[in-house]
Motif scaffolding. Sequence first.
Motif, PDB file in Angstrom:
ATOM      1  N   LEU A 365       0.831  -1.215   0.000  1.00  0.00           N
ATOM      2  CA  LEU A 365       0.000   0.000   0.000  1.00  0.00           C
ATOM      3  C   LEU A 365       0.859   1.257   0.000  1.00  0.00           C
ATOM      4  CD1 LEU A 365      -2.919  -0.939   2.432  1.00  0.00           C
ATOM      5  CD2 LEU A 365      -3.053  -0.575  -0.036  1.00  0.00           C
ATOM      6  N   ILE A 366       1.925   1.250   0.814  1.00  0.00           N
ATOM      7  CA  ILE A 366       2.810   2.428   0.854  1.00  0.00           C
ATOM      8  C   ILE A 366       4.257   1.962   0.992  1.00  0.00           C
ATOM      9  CG2 ILE A 366       3.360   4.620   2.001  1.00  0.00           C
ATOM     10  CD1 ILE A 366       0.564   4.663   3.169  1.00  0.00           C
ATOM     11  N   GLU A 367       5.058   2.393   0.066  1.00  0.00           N
ATOM     12  CA  GLU A 367       6.492   2.060   0.090  1.00  0.00           C
ATOM     13  C   GLU A 367       7.195   3.176   0.863  1.00  0.00           C
ATOM     14  OE1 GLU A 367       9.028  -0.756  -1.189  1.00  0.00           O
ATOM     15  OE2 GLU A 367       7.437  -0.505  -2.674  1.00  0.00           O
ATOM     16  N   ASP A 368       7.982   2.835   1.882  1.00  0.00           N
ATOM     17  CA  ASP A 368       8.823   3.805   2.594  1.00  0.00           C
ATOM     18  C   ASP A 368       8.053   4.994   3.159  1.00  0.00           C
ATOM     19  OD1 ASP A 368      11.020   2.307   2.078  1.00  0.00           O
ATOM     20  OD2 ASP A 368      11.622   3.441   0.303  1.00  0.00           O
ATOM     21  N   ILE A 369       7.519   4.776   4.335  1.00  0.00           N
ATOM     22  CA  ILE A 369       6.841   5.880   5.025  1.00  0.00           C
ATOM     23  C   ILE A 369       7.401   5.967   6.445  1.00  0.00           C
ATOM     24  CG2 ILE A 369       4.882   4.339   5.587  1.00  0.00           C
ATOM     25  CD1 ILE A 369       3.131   6.898   5.597  1.00  0.00           C
ATOM     26  N   ASP A 370       7.530   7.175   6.950  1.00  0.00           N
ATOM     27  CA  ASP A 370       8.055   7.374   8.306  1.00  0.00           C
ATOM     28  C   ASP A 370       6.898   7.399   9.298  1.00  0.00           C
ATOM     29  OD1 ASP A 370      10.633   7.541   7.327  1.00  0.00           O
ATOM     30  OD2 ASP A 370      10.455   9.702   6.939  1.00  0.00           O
ATOM     31  N   LEU A 371       6.975   6.499  10.294  1.00  0.00           N
ATOM     32  CA  LEU A 371       5.889   6.397  11.281  1.00  0.00           C
ATOM     33  C   LEU A 371       6.478   6.247  12.680  1.00  0.00           C
ATOM     34  CD1 LEU A 371       3.460   3.758   9.662  1.00  0.00           C
ATOM     35  CD2 LEU A 371       3.124   6.238   9.799  1.00  0.00           C
ATOM     36  N   PRO A 372       5.679   6.524  13.730  1.00  0.00           N
ATOM     37  CA  PRO A 372       6.097   6.105  15.071  1.00  0.00           C
ATOM     38  C   PRO A 372       6.218   4.584  15.067  1.00  0.00           C
ATOM     39  CG  PRO A 372       4.115   7.478  15.159  1.00  0.00           C
ATOM     40  CD  PRO A 372       4.373   7.178  13.712  1.00  0.00           C
ATOM     41  N   GLU A 373       6.952   4.015  16.001  1.00  0.00           N
ATOM     42  CA  GLU A 373       7.155   2.559  15.954  1.00  0.00           C
ATOM     43  C   GLU A 373       5.807   1.824  15.965  1.00  0.00           C
ATOM     44  OE1 GLU A 373       9.319  -0.926  18.435  1.00  0.00           O
ATOM     45  OE2 GLU A 373       9.962   1.152  18.808  1.00  0.00           O
ATOM     46  N   ALA A 374       5.540   1.081  14.898  1.00  0.00           N
ATOM     47  CA  ALA A 374       4.222   0.453  14.743  1.00  0.00           C
ATOM     48  C   ALA A 374       4.179  -0.879  15.473  1.00  0.00           C
ATOM     49  CB  ALA A 374       3.938   0.242  13.260  1.00  0.00           C
ATOM     50  N   ARG A 375       3.055  -1.104  16.210  1.00  0.00           N
ATOM     51  CA  ARG A 375       2.909  -2.366  16.948  1.00  0.00           C
ATOM     52  C   ARG A 375       1.634  -3.074  16.505  1.00  0.00           C
ATOM     53  NH1 ARG A 375       2.633   1.397  21.725  1.00  0.00           N
ATOM     54  NH2 ARG A 375       4.715   2.297  21.785  1.00  0.00           N
ATOM     55  N   PRO A 376       1.599  -4.409  16.655  1.00  0.00           N
ATOM     56  CA  PRO A 376       0.360  -5.121  16.330  1.00  0.00           C
ATOM     57  C   PRO A 376      -0.801  -4.537  17.131  1.00  0.00           C
ATOM     58  CG  PRO A 376       2.127  -6.674  16.787  1.00  0.00           C
ATOM     59  CD  PRO A 376       2.667  -5.310  17.107  1.00  0.00           C
ATOM     60  N   GLY A 377      -1.917  -4.343  16.457  1.00  0.00           N
ATOM     61  CA  GLY A 377      -3.091  -3.779  17.137  1.00  0.00           C
ATOM     62  C   GLY A 377      -3.218  -2.280  16.932  1.00  0.00           C
ATOM     63  N   ASP A 378      -2.145  -1.616  16.517  1.00  0.00           N
ATOM     64  CA  ASP A 378      -2.256  -0.188  16.196  1.00  0.00           C
ATOM     65  C   ASP A 378      -3.207  -0.014  15.021  1.00  0.00           C
ATOM     66  OD1 ASP A 378      -0.584   0.947  18.093  1.00  0.00           O
ATOM     67  OD2 ASP A 378       1.212   0.852  16.814  1.00  0.00           O
ATOM     68  N   ILE A 379      -3.803   1.178  14.951  1.00  0.00           N
ATOM     69  CA  ILE A 379      -4.715   1.488  13.843  1.00  0.00           C
ATOM     70  C   ILE A 379      -3.991   2.409  12.861  1.00  0.00           C
ATOM     71  CG2 ILE A 379      -6.936   2.529  13.188  1.00  0.00           C
ATOM     72  CD1 ILE A 379      -7.156  -0.058  14.851  1.00  0.00           C
ATOM     73  N   LEU A 380      -3.869   1.950  11.634  1.00  0.00           N
ATOM     74  CA  LEU A 380      -3.232   2.771  10.602  1.00  0.00           C
ATOM     75  C   LEU A 380      -4.325   3.507   9.820  1.00  0.00           C
ATOM     76  CD1 LEU A 380      -0.296   3.173   9.281  1.00  0.00           C
ATOM     77  CD2 LEU A 380      -1.285   1.865   7.396  1.00  0.00           C
ATOM     78  N   ALA A 381      -4.162   4.812   9.665  1.00  0.00           N
ATOM     79  CA  ALA A 381      -5.115   5.593   8.859  1.00  0.00           C
ATOM     80  C   ALA A 381      -4.414   6.026   7.580  1.00  0.00           C
ATOM     81  CB  ALA A 381      -5.579   6.824   9.642  1.00  0.00           C
TER      82      ALA A 381
END
Length: 439
Positions: A365-381
Motif C-alpha cells: 500500500l505504501i512504500e517507505d513511510i516514516d511512522l512512530p514505531e508500529a505495533r500489532p493492534g495499532d490502527i493505521l489511517a
Amino acid sequence: MLEKPSVNQQGHLEIGGVDAVWLSKTYGTPLYIYDVRKIREKAAAFQAAFADLPVRYQVAYASKAFSTIAMIQLVDELGLALDVVSGGELYTALRAGFPAERIHFHGNNKSLEELRYAVRENIGAIVVDNFYELELLKTVSREIGKPVNILLRLTPGVGADTHAYISTGQDDSKFGFYLSTGDARKAYRAALTDDRFHLVGLHFHIGSQLFTPDAHVLAVQRLYKELEQWKSEFGWLPNVLNVGGGFGIAYTDGDEPTEPRRFIRPIVEAVLAECRARSLEVPEIWIEPGRAIVGEAGTTLYTIGSRKTTSGQKTFIAVDGGMTDNLRPALYQSKYEAIIANRADQTARERVTIAGKCCESGDILIEDIDLPEARPGDILAVFCTGAYGYAMANNYNRLPRPAVVFVEDGEARLVVERETFEDLIRHDLPLRDPARSRS
Ligand SMILES: Cc1ncc(COP(=O)(O)O)c(C=O)c1O
C-alpha cells in the motif's frame, strides 16, 4: 499539500469530529470513512468556480469514483448532476432516487440492454463513444419511438501529464471518436442527419489526476479548429460542451493540485476566446469531476498485524486489508500518506513499508513511510482513499469488502455494511451437497 489531520486530547486521529479509534472498534477494520463536510465543500467549490463566469454550466459527479446509495443521495442533495458508466451504476442511482433527467451515461462498450435500460428510464443523455453504439441506439430509438438524447465523446488527440492508464484524450485511446482520423466529423454528421438522435452536445475527457488546466485548454483549442469547420459545413453546433473531469487532488504532501476556481477559469476563458475569435455561440459548459469531489474526504482505517525486517533492513508492516480495498497502488503505483491513528500525536521513529495481506508481492500500500514505531493492534489511517477505493474493491483471496461510514459534525453513520463470509459464497453453486462426504 495534505490537510493537517485533526488530533484529539487522547492523541487519536479525529475525522469529522469522530474519534478514529472509536470508529475502528465500533465498525471493525478495514474501514472506509468519509468526512461528509469535505464532500460538501468540494462540490460547492466547483459550483462557485463558475459563479462569476459568463457561462451557463453544469457540475456532474462522476459516480465511478464512489457509488453507493447514500453517496448518490448526497450528490442529489448537493444539486449536482450525475455520470454513470454501467447498468449497475445507473441502477444504484435510480434506486437512490436520483432524478433520471440529471444522469448521463458514459462508457466505451455499453450493451444493448444497458442502453435500453437507460433510454427507457428517460435519463438525461447517453454519451456515445463509437459507431457501434450509434447503431445500437438506432435500434433503441426505433423501439421507444422517439429520438435519443446524445452527446458525442470526442478524442482531441491531447496527451495528459498523468499515468498512462488514466490518460484518455490521446490518439491511441480506447475512448471516443478521434478528431485526427475524421471519425469525429463522420459521427457528427451521422448524429445530425438522423432523426433518431437528438444531439445535445459534445464531450471530451483528457485524463485523470491532472494538476493544471493546460491539457483541457489545448483540447478546447484543438476542438474549436474543427468546430469552426463543422459550423460552416453543417450550419449548426450543439449547445453543450462537456470538458470531462480529471481534476487532481493531493494524495501526498508533495502533490500541489490547482484549486477548482483556478482550474475552471482558464478552461472557460479558452472556450470564450475560441468562440469570440470564430464568431460562434458560447455553449453551456459541463464538467464531471469524480476524484476531486470524494478523494480527499476518504480515509481507510486498518489494524496493523505482522512485522518483518529483511536482511536488507527493510521493514514491512502488514495490515488487515490491501489491494482488495485499495487497488490503486498495485494498478498505478499510486502514493499515499498515513499515520498511526491511536498515536497520532507521536513523531515518526522508523521508516517502514506498508504491506497488504493478499498473496501478491505487489500488494504494497505504501512504500517507505516514516511512522512512530508500529505495533500489532495499532490502527493505521491512510488518507485520501475516497475515490476509486471502495469503487475498485474486490474479493481477491476471498476477503470480504469493508464497511463504509459517513461522519459529520461528530456523528457517524454506517452507509455500507461489511461483507460477511456468507456474502462471499452467495452466488456459488455446489457440485454436491457439502454435508455429504466424498467417498
Ligand atoms: C469520461 C470520464 N469523465 C469523468 C471521469 C472522472 O475522472 P476523475 O475522477 O479523475 O475526475 C472519468 C474517469 O475515468 C471519465 O472517464
